[in-house]
Enzyme design. Structure first.
Site, mmCIF file in Angstrom:
data_model
loop_
_atom_site.group_PDB
_atom_site.id
_atom_site.type_symbol
_atom_site.label_atom_id
_atom_site.label_comp_id
_atom_site.label_asym_id
_atom_site.label_seq_id
_atom_site.Cartn_x
_atom_site.Cartn_y
_atom_site.Cartn_z
ATOM 1 N N TYR A 1 5.598 36.404 -14.405
ATOM 2 C CA TYR A 1 5.527 35.243 -15.300
ATOM 3 C C TYR A 1 6.905 34.704 -15.672
ATOM 4 C CZ TYR A 1 3.222 32.151 -18.558
ATOM 5 O OH TYR A 1 2.740 31.033 -19.185
ATOM 6 N N GLU B 1 -7.229 33.714 -29.441
ATOM 7 C CA GLU B 1 -8.208 32.633 -29.539
ATOM 8 C C GLU B 1 -9.381 33.156 -30.345
ATOM 9 O OE1 GLU B 1 -8.152 33.457 -25.805
ATOM 10 O OE2 GLU B 1 -6.462 32.211 -25.224
#
Length: 193
Positions: free
Chosen positions: A171, A138
């Protein structure tokens, strides 16, 4: 316990941590592995939605995100993506990373880039146990000048910590894992929370 360079190399050799393509030893130092910038980016389109209601109905959030996010932009090797002051963009690492259930990874930006205003991760720098895929970056340019970002430049560093035991819900085993096996600059999927 944070892994040192020799532990990182051993885990790579044993296949416990997988980084593809595998970095050379010149990119493994002290407690981290340098990662490179990939070729895929996404930017926000201006003036396509008045706002995104982050607590609104999921379908409205998804529609707004689709309106404001560009399609994936592919930058060929040798060319540059220009990140302008005040601009937020998504990108992806060149490498794909796979972690076991008992190791968490952390992505750090580079100090040399931060001193020019580049934030590599706005907030999300944890790489969950059981993660497998490329890491979305990001980017935010908090500086005064546009920054030219080129595929395969050093963009950040990963370090790794051993957990006290394997995660019960890594995950890769979670059914609701929104970014499982991502390979590109995937836009926010907050509407799937």
């Amino acid at each position: 316990m944070r892994l040192c360079d020799t532990d990182i190399e051993r885990h790579l050799d044993e296949g416990k941590i997988v980084i593809e393509p595998r970095p050379g030893v010149e990119r493994i130092s002290g407690v981290s592995v340098d990662v490179l910038l990939g070729n895929e980016f996404r930017v926000f389109r201006d003036h396509t939605a008045p706002y995104i209601d982050l607590s609104g109905p999921n379908s409205e959030m998804a529609d707004a995100i689709d309106r404001v996010m560009s399609d994936e932009i592919h930058i060929p090797d040798g060319e540059a993506f220009y990140l302008h002051p005040g601009q937020l963009a998504l990108a992806v690492t060149y490498e794909s990373v796979t972690l076991p259930a008992d190791i968490v990874g952390w992505l750090d930006g580079r100090s040399s880039l931060a001193r020019l205003g580049l934030m590599v991760h706005v907030t999300a720098h944890r790489i969950d146990p059981g993660w497998s895929g490329r890491i979305v970056l990001e980017f935010y340019n908090g500086g005064k000048l546009p920054l030219a970002l080129r595929p395969k430049m050093k963009i950040g560093a990963l370090n790794f910590e051993m957990l006290s035991g394997p995660a019960a819900r890594p995950y890769n085993k979670r059914e609701n894992a929104k970014y499982k096996s991502q390979q590109g600059a995937v836009a926010s999927r907050i509407n799937q929370d």
